[in-house]
Motif scaffolding. Structure first.
Motif, short mmCIF file in Angstrom:
data_model
loop_
_atom_site.label_atom_id
_atom_site.label_comp_id
_atom_site.label_asym_id
_atom_site.label_seq_id
_atom_site.Cartn_x
_atom_site.Cartn_y
_atom_site.Cartn_z
N ILE A 78 0.86 -1.16 -0.10
CA ILE A 78 -0.10 0.02 0.05
C ILE A 78 0.80 1.31 -0.01
O ILE A 78 0.32 2.25 -0.45
CB ILE A 78 -1.06 0.05 1.23
N LEU A 79 2.09 1.25 0.71
CA LEU A 79 3.09 2.14 0.61
C LEU A 79 3.06 3.05 -1.03
O LEU A 79 3.24 4.13 -1.11
CB LEU A 79 4.29 2.05 1.17
N ALA A 80 3.12 2.04 -1.91
CA ALA A 80 3.34 2.55 -3.31
C ALA A 80 2.11 3.08 -3.71
O ALA A 80 2.24 3.99 -4.74
CB ALA A 80 3.74 1.03 -4.24
N GLU A 81 1.06 2.86 -3.21
CA GLU A 81 -0.24 3.60 -3.60
C GLU A 81 -0.43 4.81 -2.93
O GLU A 81 -1.33 5.54 -3.47
CB GLU A 81 -1.31 2.49 -3.27
N LEU A 82 0.11 5.08 -1.92
CA LEU A 82 -0.11 6.38 -1.23
C LEU A 82 0.58 7.45 -1.69
O LEU A 82 1.72 7.25 -2.36
CB LEU A 82 0.33 6.26 0.23
N PRO A 83 0.05 8.69 -1.74
CA PRO A 83 0.64 9.93 -2.63
C PRO A 83 1.83 10.04 -1.68
O PRO A 83 2.12 10.31 -0.48
CB PRO A 83 -0.39 11.03 -2.16
N ALA B 161 10.52 2.68 -1.99
CA ALA B 161 10.13 3.67 -1.25
C ALA B 161 11.08 3.49 0.03
O ALA B 161 11.55 4.45 0.78
CB ALA B 161 8.67 3.74 -0.75
N ALA B 162 11.15 2.29 0.56
CA ALA B 162 11.77 1.83 1.75
C ALA B 162 13.45 2.14 1.56
O ALA B 162 14.06 2.66 2.43
CB ALA B 162 11.47 0.56 1.98
N LEU B 163 13.84 1.91 0.36
CA LEU B 163 15.12 2.01 -0.19
C LEU B 163 15.61 3.54 0.02
O LEU B 163 16.69 4.03 0.64
CB LEU B 163 15.51 1.51 -1.47
#
Length: 223
Positions: free
Chosen positions: A137-142, A201-203
């Motif tokens: 879901i992190l990839a889907e959040l703005p 995103a985590a990287l």
């Protein structure tokens, strides 16, 4: 797979959650599906910190909203005290900043409580195998603009080294430096493109990178 994972589990699990029903339900699930035989329970964050002294502790599962825990970044105290223990946030929050702050603090996984039980167990197995789990879901959040091109950093102001990255993060970083697209990286890993975005995103958060190009530039110095 379930039987093999159960036989391989060693040590105790700390379940830190102020809701007794949640603690008991999670412990029953882990006992049944992962063959965990010893649990430590904490209702407050400071109590959880005391229980971290247990030598055979293997896994710590922490709820973000438990009393005494001011926010995700405070979990860095857990990682500093027990760097050998796998630390997982199990939270009802799917807020982007909560996820990124927890990753900044060094957690090995962030699992949202709405996950199906089978998925929850699969996520924990993945984390126990040595990988870092980031919710898709992190990839889907703005996205939010970074506060600084140099933040966040780890330790005393030093950037993380390659040893601070998980095996999967090193793979993604290597392909990023080589100029591969998200689609190409997804094909290499045999995962969905959204999962690659979550890993990126985590990287970015771990490296303190503001964007893809910034991460690639930093990666050239690490790999």
């Amino acid at each position: 797979m379930r039987g093999r994972a159960a036989r391989e589990f060693r040590g105790s699990v700390l379940v830190a959650d102020d809701h007794a029903v949640s603690r008991i339900g999670l412990m029953q699930l882990l006992q049944c599906r992962l063959n965990v035989t010893r649990f430590l329970e904490a209702e407050r964050f400071e109590q959880a910190m005391d229980l971290l002294k247990e030598r055979d502790l293997t896994l710590a599962i922490i709820d973000l909203l438990m009393p005494g825990l001011a926010g995700p970044r405070q979990i860095a105290r857990v990682r500093a005290l027990r760097p050998d223990v796998r630390v997982v946030v199990l939270s009802g929050s799917d807020a982007r900043q909560d996820i990124l702050d927890a990753l900044w603090a060094g957690v090995h996984g962030y699992i949202i409580k709405t996950e199906a039980l089978d998925q929850l167990i699969d996520r924990l197995r993945y984390i126990l195998s040595g990988e870092i789990y980031v919710p898709p879901i992190l990839a889907e959040l703005p996205p939010q603009p970074p506060k600084s091109l140099d933040a966040p950093r780890t330790g005393r102001g030093a950037r993380p080294g390659c040893a601070d990255l998980s095996h999967r993060q090193r793979q993604v970083l290597t392909w990023l430096v080589e100029g591969k697209s998200n689609k190409e990286i997804a094909k290499e890993l045999n995962v969905a493109e959204g999962t690659v975005k979550a890993h990126l995103a985590a990287l970015f958060k771990t490296l303190g990178a503001s964007n893809r190009a910034h991460a690639a530039a930093l990666g050239k110095r690490l790999i």
